[in-house]
Each structure stands twice: as structure tokens, then as C-alpha cells.
Design a protein around this motif. Structure first.
Motif, PDB file in Angstrom:
ATOM      1  N   GLN A  48       0.823  -1.205   0.000  1.00  0.00           N
ATOM      2  CA  GLN A  48       0.000   0.000   0.000  1.00  0.00           C
ATOM      3  C   GLN A  48       0.862   1.262   0.000  1.00  0.00           C
ATOM      4  N   MET A  49       0.192   2.381  -0.299  1.00  0.00           N
ATOM      5  CA  MET A  49       0.737   3.711  -0.070  1.00  0.00           C
ATOM      6  C   MET A  49      -0.427   4.591   0.363  1.00  0.00           C
ATOM      7  N   ALA A  50      -0.125   5.668   1.103  1.00  0.00           N
ATOM      8  CA  ALA A  50      -1.171   6.556   1.612  1.00  0.00           C
ATOM      9  C   ALA A  50      -0.881   7.993   1.186  1.00  0.00           C
ATOM     10  N   PHE A  97      -5.900   5.639   0.728  1.00  0.00           N
ATOM     11  CA  PHE A  97      -4.991   4.496   0.642  1.00  0.00           C
ATOM     12  C   PHE A  97      -5.028   3.960  -0.796  1.00  0.00           C
ATOM     13  N   PHE A  98      -3.860   3.522  -1.281  1.00  0.00           N
ATOM     14  CA  PHE A  98      -3.755   2.957  -2.624  1.00  0.00           C
ATOM     15  C   PHE A  98      -3.115   1.582  -2.556  1.00  0.00           C
ATOM     16  N   SER A  99      -3.707   0.635  -3.254  1.00  0.00           N
ATOM     17  CA  SER A  99      -3.122  -0.701  -3.352  1.00  0.00           C
ATOM     18  C   SER A  99      -2.076  -0.699  -4.459  1.00  0.00           C
ATOM     19  N   THR A 100      -0.861  -1.105  -4.131  1.00  0.00           N
ATOM     20  CA  THR A 100       0.221  -1.147  -5.120  1.00  0.00           C
ATOM     21  C   THR A 100       0.537  -2.569  -5.561  1.00  0.00           C
ATOM     22  N   ARG A 101      -0.339  -3.515  -5.219  1.00  0.00           N
ATOM     23  CA  ARG A 101      -0.131  -4.903  -5.659  1.00  0.00           C
ATOM     24  C   ARG A 101      -0.249  -4.998  -7.181  1.00  0.00           C
TER      25      ARG A 101
END
Length: 343
Positions: A48-50, A97-101
Motif C-alpha cells: 500500500q501507499m497513503a 490508501f492505494f493498493s500497489t499490488r
């Protein structure tokens, strides 16, 4: 604001996203009337990243880890809030929040054929299908260009936008390539490599990183495929040269010999056939000269008189000796000619 109203405010001590639902790329933390306690904790997991957004402006971006939220760890936000002199107060900002998967196994395909310019065929309409994978690489850019202030932004929503980018980029990269389409179609890995380079740049403008891209199948419209098959069967590629035209003519003549043997009278008319063949060959030569842009050939001389049966028997024996006809054809044709000679 009175002291009583301040005490009644609800504070957030920990901000985190557990990603309960698959396929969500961006998620806004539900702030409502809450405020973030100065000194609270932000938990960002490995995938993740925020992003902190204050009054529509991106203030700070946080990578994986546990972050204590103070005026020291939020310097940009501190400046936006005019928190000089370490003013110790709760604050309220939108947190995304961002999913970086890596989003793997995503299918792509041309719902309608795309038209590309090719060095061999000029214009070609192509349909293709394959797989690709991607990830959110720059959450700040992704927020500004794609997801925006939505409560949640899903994988399906972003792929609706990526589909148009993919088709436009494919048409541009294949059309501008120096590699002939036939070579790329025969080597799908080469086609994928050609498209992937340009597609990486196009996705990057929206904060998306292209992980993998492959081409599983390529097809042409039926009418073009039929024309291509015909050209391939004649040993052609692009325009037909004079040598290839002559070879194609020899191929047609050779293919016609078995047909002549099956006609009425068998090979009995071989002498007349040879004479007529010379005339036909001259006519074809004229047509070839005109097709290739040359001057028309001189008028063909009159066909020679038909050979006698004795001469035709000698020619027939010569064909047998050279292996051009079988012994069975020789015997049957010889018998027919002898009947005519005796009769």
C-alpha cells in the motif's frame, strides 16, 4: 469554540486499511466528523501507499511502515495549516490508501479491428488478444489523473479507461514500426515487445506501471486473410517481380499437364497441344509485359501446321524417355495414334 465543544470532538488515533474487498485500487478513509489526533499513527502495509489531501491539494505521500503523525512528520501539511511554533492540535484531512499490488492476468482484446499502416500492405485491419498486468506506481499522479476524490476506485473502473489507451497506443506503435506486420504476426513476442515500450510510457502518464504485456493471438479480416493465403501459395510477398511471375506461370503450366491427361483423347493431341502451347505462351508473355508496365510483345507468328502422326509418335517416345509421362500413358496414347494411322 468553547472548551466543552472541543472535548466532545472525536479523534482518530490509528489510520489503516485492511483491504477487505479484492479489486479496489484506491480507498478514502471515512473521516466524517473525526479529526486526526496530533501524534496519531498511520499504518501503511507493504502492498500500500497513503496520500494526505488537504482542501483538494496533495500534502504528503507515505510508503509502507508505521508513521507517527506530528507536525514534524507532516511538514507540507504543517505549512498548509500554518502550524508554526509546533501548535499541538488535532487536524482534519482526507486520507486515501492505494493498493500497489500487481494486478495480474488482466485480459485485453480488440472488440473492433484496428487499422494500422504497414509497409507491405499499406493499410491493414487487425484484431488481437492477450494478457497484461499492472500496478499503481505513483499514487500522487494516479489520484490527480484517474481516481480523484471518490470513496473507492476499483480495478474494473480503471481498466475501462486503460482499454482506450491500449487500443490507441497499439495502433500508433504498430503503424509506426519499421518491422513488417507479417514478421510481427509470425512472432507474437516481437509484436508484444513493440507495443509494450510505447504502452509503458502511455500508462506512466497516469501513475500506472505496466508489469507484463503479451499477445496471445493475431487475426486479419477474412477477405485479407484469403488474399494473403493466395499470395503465399504462389510464393509471393509484396509485389510480384518478373522472375516470380515467370515462376508462377511455369507452376500453372506444370499443374495443367495432369489435367490434359484426363481430358478426352488423353495425350493423343500432344503434338497439337505443343503447338497450341507455344501460342498460349506467347499470349501470356504479352499479358505479362503489359501488366509489368512494359511495351506489348510483338504479334505472335501463326501456329505451325499440325505434325504428322509419325512425328507425334516420335515426340511421344521422347516424352517417355525423359520421364515426363508414364509407360501406361505412352502405351494408351500410342495405340490411339496407331489406330488413326491405320484407319
Amino acid at each position: 469554540m468553547g472548551i466543552g465543544s472541543f472535548i466532545k470532538k472525536q479523534f482518530i488515533d490509528v489510520l489503516q486499511w485492511n483491504e477487505e474487498v479484492d479489486g479496489v485500487l484506491a480507498w478514502r478513509y471515512p473521516m466524517q466528523d473525526f479529526e486526526i489526533q496530533n501524534g496519531g499513527v498511520l499504518v501503511v502495509r507493504e502492498s500500500q501507499m497513503a496520500v494526505f489531501v488537504n482542501e483538494g491539494q496533495v500534502a504528503d505521500v507515505f510508503g509502507p511502515g508505521t508513521h507517527k503523525l506530528t507536525t514534524q512528520t507532516l511538514p507540507v501539511l504543517t505549512n498548509l495549516k500554518n502550524w508554526d511554533k509546533l501548535f499541538d492540535s488535532p487536524f482534519k484531512s482526507d486520507v486515501y490508501f492505494f493498493s500497489t499490488r500487481v494486478q495480474t492476468g488482466r485480459k485485453w482484446g480488440t472488440q473492433q479491428p484496428i487499422t494500422i499502416r504497414d509497409k507491405d500492405f499499406d493499410m491493414v485491419r487487425v484484431r488481437a488478444f492477450g494478457m497484461y498486468s499492472y500496478r499503481v506506481a505513483d499514487p500522487r499522479l494516479f489520484f490527480k489523473e484517474i481516481s480523484g476524490t471518490r470513496e473507492a476506485y476499483t480495478r474494473d473502473e480503471v481498466e475501462d479507461q486503460l482499454r482506450g489507451i491500449l487500443m490507441a497506443t497499439m495502433a500508433s506503435s504498430l503503424g509506426g514500426a519499421q518491422v513488417p506486420f507479417l514478421d510481427m504476426a509470425a512472432n507474437q513476442a516481437l509484436m508484444a515487445q513493440q507495443v509494450k515500450g510505447d504502452l509503458t510510457t502511455a500508462f506512466g502518464r497516469y501513475g500506472i506501471g505496466l508489469d507484463e504485456f503479451n499477445v496471445a493471438s493475431v487475426s486479419l479480416p477474412e477477405e485479407l486473410q484469403a488474399a494473403l493465403d493466395e499470395r503465399i501459395s504462389a510464393g509471393m510477398k509484396g509485389g510480384m517481380s518478373a522472375d516470380k511471375m515467370a515462376g508462377f506461370t511455369r507452376y500453372q503450366v506444370a499443374s495443367a499437364i495432369p489435367m490434359a491427361a484426363s481430358n478426352e483423347g488423353g495425350l493423343a493431341g500432344i503434338g497439337a497441344g505443343l503447338g497450341a502451347g507455344m501460342t498460349v505462351g506467347q499470349m501470356m508473355g504479352q499479358a505479362m509485359g503489359q501488366t509489368m508496365g512494359g511495351a506489348p510483345a510483338a504479334a505472335a507468328p501463326a501456329a505451325p501446321a499440325e505434325d504428322s502422326i509419325e512425328t507425334r509418335l516420335e515426340k511421344l517416345k521422347g516424352l517417355l524417355d525423359k520421364g515426363l509421362i508414364s509407360a501406361t500413358d505412352y502405351d494408351s496414347t500410342k495405340a490411339e495414334l496407331l489406330k488413326k494411322l491405320i484407319g
